[in-house]
Motif scaffolding. Structure first.
Motif, PDB file in Angstrom:
ATOM      1  N   ILE A  63       0.837  -1.209   0.000  1.00 18.03           N
ATOM      2  CA  ILE A  63       0.000   0.000   0.000  1.00 18.03           C
ATOM      3  C   ILE A  63       0.870   1.257   0.000  1.00 18.03           C
ATOM      4  O   ILE A  63       0.633   2.200  -0.764  1.00 18.03           O
ATOM      5  N   SER A  64       1.911   1.267   0.842  1.00 23.85           N
ATOM      6  CA  SER A  64       2.775   2.460   0.932  1.00 23.85           C
ATOM      7  C   SER A  64       3.532   2.714  -0.365  1.00 23.85           C
ATOM      8  O   SER A  64       3.758   3.854  -0.753  1.00 23.85           O
ATOM      9  N   ASN A  66       2.590   1.774  -3.430  1.00 25.02           N
ATOM     10  CA  ASN A  66       1.764   1.957  -4.624  1.00 25.02           C
ATOM     11  C   ASN A  66       0.593   2.917  -4.467  1.00 25.02           C
ATOM     12  O   ASN A  66       0.117   3.468  -5.453  1.00 25.02           O
ATOM     13  N   VAL A  67       0.114   3.131  -3.227  1.00 23.65           N
ATOM     14  CA  VAL A  67      -1.118   3.897  -3.052  1.00 23.65           C
ATOM     15  C   VAL A  67      -0.899   5.135  -2.186  1.00 23.65           C
ATOM     16  O   VAL A  67      -1.084   6.266  -2.626  1.00 23.65           O
ATOM     17  N   TYR A  68      -0.510   4.933  -0.927  1.00 29.64           N
ATOM     18  CA  TYR A  68      -0.364   6.044   0.021  1.00 29.64           C
ATOM     19  C   TYR A  68       1.075   6.119   0.516  1.00 29.64           C
ATOM     20  O   TYR A  68       1.422   5.514   1.528  1.00 29.64           O
ATOM     21  N   PRO A  69       1.960   6.820  -0.191  1.00 28.22           N
ATOM     22  CA  PRO A  69       3.360   6.893   0.250  1.00 28.22           C
ATOM     23  C   PRO A  69       3.514   7.654   1.561  1.00 28.22           C
ATOM     24  O   PRO A  69       2.781   8.596   1.833  1.00 28.22           O
ATOM     25  N   MET A  70       4.492   7.206   2.387  1.00 26.63           N
ATOM     26  CA  MET A  70       4.806   7.878   3.649  1.00 26.63           C
ATOM     27  C   MET A  70       6.053   8.738   3.487  1.00 26.63           C
ATOM     28  O   MET A  70       6.814   8.559   2.535  1.00 26.63           O
ATOM     29  N   GLU A  71       6.280   9.626   4.450  1.00 21.25           N
ATOM     30  CA  GLU A  71       7.541  10.371   4.511  1.00 21.25           C
ATOM     31  C   GLU A  71       8.688   9.363   4.617  1.00 21.25           C
ATOM     32  O   GLU A  71       8.590   8.370   5.326  1.00 21.25           O
TER      33      GLU A  71
END
Length: 733
Positions: A63-64, A66-71
């Motif tokens: 998810i991180s 491909n969809v919701y990247p984090m800092e």
């Protein structure tokens, strides 16, 4: 996967022959999960809990990415913390007790539970500090960070680590000391997440850095080192300890090793940043490596590994010494995907080594062939294990360029093993496998679509998709392709693949984080630059001497270490020095990468050879010497990168073709020299001539190629006149 013994594999084989036609699938269980000796096997609610954690961990990355990247730093901190929590839950710190009667005393359990109090207290302090920083405060009172967070966290982590070494219990039980370590991992990562998401982050590495960062980094480093010991052995931990000692002993050392020195607080406040632990190695493990582990897990869940091995049996099984040639193809395919030499030996070797022994290979040769072939999987494009991703991250060279550059070296390596095997089989008069011993090729061709995920990966990469996008597409295609195969992946199988990926990733993530610690020491102390100046001095005498010295250091750093860590460390210590003496960055890093890979078959510490010896039943040191001999080309070819960059696809098409063809012919002569066989036996004088001809052709210069071709042609004519096609020599011998 439970390790198969020789007898079990032979029994499976005999049963297949007795009850099955030739079309029956021969390989079975190649895709099963490898279960390490210190891995807990939970049942009931504990199994469900850790399965859910592993699935959540894999899903978080998908998810991180491909969809919701984090800092970036936050993502890497969570990446390491998740592996620590899963790792301490699944891997024990000591041998298991045979049953509850041999378990540790109750006092250890109660001391461990008592440690939960300070561990939980430090975790609670993280929440309180977060609230303080969320308000108007710019920083936290240092006395709170020291007395209410740092000291309790350090003491609790250290005591829990030591307790876990003595805590023995049954394999299906959980350990309260490891529960303490899981809470400490949360407390350490929690503080770093809080601190690095504020302006405090800018103070790392200075005297203004809050002490809490240093305490969190020290505890985090201890947790990483202990988990690395559990999943990868002591070698990397000892090397890390030597480098950490250098940070504080360096100012007192003479000569080029001396440096001004760093305080404990300044060093540790900076080592848990992108200079060290959160640097290139973790950057790669948290993106490319975890993604390709998920891809490999999906392939395993759809039983593609079994198909790869069966395909290799059908393609090469009938040739003389058939099982050994099967081992080369199967191990190359599997090793390319799973990224670990020793793990590949265990998965494919449990099947191929007993079969090699059955057709006449001695136990030592069987183990050595499997170890050398499995090691070669790390240099097999397009995936090349995990080291190539780190190379792309460190050098800035696109991954596709690295994969293309690896084609000729990979061909040379596997050609070397193939002809070593073929000449040994001819010399010993070995047979191939009978038709009733191998699966029907015509049946396997109908399932050739199982190669589709790898083809999709290659096509996506060369169409310009990012590695992350290409890996995600390949993973999705593995699930889709399974729907038209006998092993369809439903929701349960997909969840099982995600769980398997979470478990499989623990070792490589711990190793990359530990390698990051070493990289941090190298960059913060400047020892890499001083090593570069030493290589520069040697190059003034002889570039070949400098390369030879760089080879020895790369192999020494890699002994007993997984490929990824070996390359990461060698790339920081050795590669900059090679670049400084005028070698192109791609050539320098490939040189280091190759020797980091072949350290797995280099005596005296050869992980892949030791794993193969465990299956074959032979002496580990003897097996490692034999695998070193079989993989000999891998110790010569890297030197040729320097003298002939066309081997790495740098040059005109004609240059690349000439170098590729002549180097392959040189490898054939080199293999014949080692095995004392060409079309028939060769005497000592002929072996010397073969070695000279081989080195001429491997060297890559136009005149040396012509000289090597002339020598090869003369030997060819002489041997054909004496022995014909080799069959007569085989029968007479």
């Amino acid at each position: 996967m439970s390790h198969k013994t020789d007898q079990e594999s032979d029994g499976l084989k005999d049963d297949a022959q007795a009850t099955s036609p030739a079309s029956e699938i021969l390989a079975e269980g190649v895709d099963e999960e490898i279960v390490e000796s210190n891995r807990r096997l939970f049942t009931g609610w504990q199994f469900i809990l850790f399965a859910v954690l592993a699935i959540a961990y894999s899903s978080f990355h998908l998810i991180s990415l491909n969809v919701y990247p984090m800092e970036t730093w936050s993502f890497r901190i969570v990446h390491i913390a998740g592996a620590l929590i899963l790792g301490y839950g699944l891997f024990a710190g000591a041998r298991f007790a045979e049953d509850d009667r041999h378990a540790s005393g109750a006092w250890l359990k109660w001391v461990s539970y008592a440690l939960l109090i300070p561990a939980a207290y430090t975790l609670a302090q993280v929440f309180l500090m977060h609230q303080t920083l969320s308000g108007e405060a710019m920083r936290i009172d240092p006395s709170i960070e020291n007395w209410h967070y740092g000291y309790p966290l350090m003491a609790t982590t250290a005591v829990a680590v030591v307790l876990s070494w003595f805590y023995r219990q049954a394999r299906h039980h959980f350990n309260p000391a490891d529960l303490v370590l899981m809470v400490c991992a949360l407390a350490s990562a929690g503080y770093l997440l809080v601190a690095f998401n504020t302006n405090i982050r800018m103070s790392t590495g200075t005297s203004f850095a809050p002490p809490g960062i240093s305490w969190a980094a020290v505890a985090g480093s201890m947790l990483i080192l202990e988990l690395t010991r559990r999943v990868a052995g002591l070698a990397l931990v000892v090397i890390s300890a030597v480098f950490l000692s250098y940070v504080f002993a360096g100012p007192y050392l003479p000569g080029f090793l001396g440096y001004p020195g760093l305080s404990v607080q300044r060093f540790f406040s900076q080592v848990y940043t992108d200079t060290g632990i959160l640097g290139p190695t973790t950057a790669v493990s948290s993106t490319y490596i975890i993604l390709f582990i998920i891809f490999a897990a999906f392939l395993q869940a759809s039983k593609v590994g079994d198909y790869f091995v069966n395909f290799a049996f059908a393609a090469a099984g009938r040739a003389r010494g058939g099982p050994a040639k099967v081992s080369i193809f199967a191990s190359g395919l599997m090793g390319m995907i799973n990224g670990t030499s020793a793990g590949n030996v265990v998965s494919t070797g449990s099947l191929t080594i007993p079969l090699m022994k059955k057709v006449g290979y001695p136990a030592r040769s069987a183990g050595a062939i499997e170890a050398a072939a499995s090691t070669g999987g790390q240099i097999m494009p397009p995936i090349m294990g995990a080291g190539a991703f780190i190379m792309a991250e460190v050098t800035g060279i696109p991954y596709t360029e690295i994969a293309i550059a690896a084609i000729i070296p990979a061909i040379l390596y596997f050609a070397s093993i193939y002809f070593m095997v073929d000449f040994e089989a001819a010399r010993k008069g070995m047979r191939g496998m009978r038709d009733d011993e191998i699966p029907l090729f015509s049946k396997l061709v109908k399932q050739v679509y199982l190669f589709a995920p790898i083809i999709i990966l290659i096509v996506a990469l060369f169409m310009g998709y990012s590695v992350i996008r290409a890996g995600t597409l390949a993973t999705a295609s593995a699930a889709v392709v399974s729907w038209i195969s006998p092993n369809k992946m439903g929701l349960r199988a997909i969840l099982r693949a995600l769980q398997l990926a979470g478990t499989m990733s623990i070792q490589i993530i711990a190793v990359c984080a530990c390698a990051g610690l070493i990289v941090g020491v190298i960059s913060l102390t400047g020892v890499g630059a001083r090593f570069s100046s030493l290589l520069l001095g040697l190059a003034g005498v002889s570039q070949l001497l400098a390369l030879f010295f760089a080879m020895l250091i790369s192999i020494m750093l890699g002994m007993g270490m997984p490929t990824t860590a070996a390359y990461a460390v060698a790339a920081s210590v050795v590669a900059p020095g090679l670049i400084n003496i005028g070698i192109e960055p791609l050539v320098a890093h490939f040189f280091v990468f190759y020797f980091a890979v072949v350290s797995a078959i280099t005596p005296p510490v050869a992980l892949a050879s030791y794993a193969a010896a465990g299956i074959s039943g032979d002496n580990p040191m003897g097996t490692s010497v034999a695998s070193f001999k079989i993989g000999l080309a891998a110790f010569i070819v890297p030197f040729m990168f320097f003298y002939s960059p066309a081997m790495l696809m740098e040059g005109s098409a004609m240059q690349i073709l000439r170098v590729g063809v002549t180097a392959t012919l040189g490898i054939v002569l080199l293999s014949g020299m080692v095995q004392k066989w060409f079309f028939g036996p060769v005497n000592t004088l002929q072996r010397v001539v073969m070695l000279v001809g081989a080195l001429f052709m491997i060297y890559g210069g136009i005149y040396s190629d012509i000289a090597g071709l002339v020598i090869g042609a003369i030997l060819f004519i002489m041997q054909r006149r004496l022995y014909g096609n080799g069959k007569a020599a085989t029968t007479s011998s």
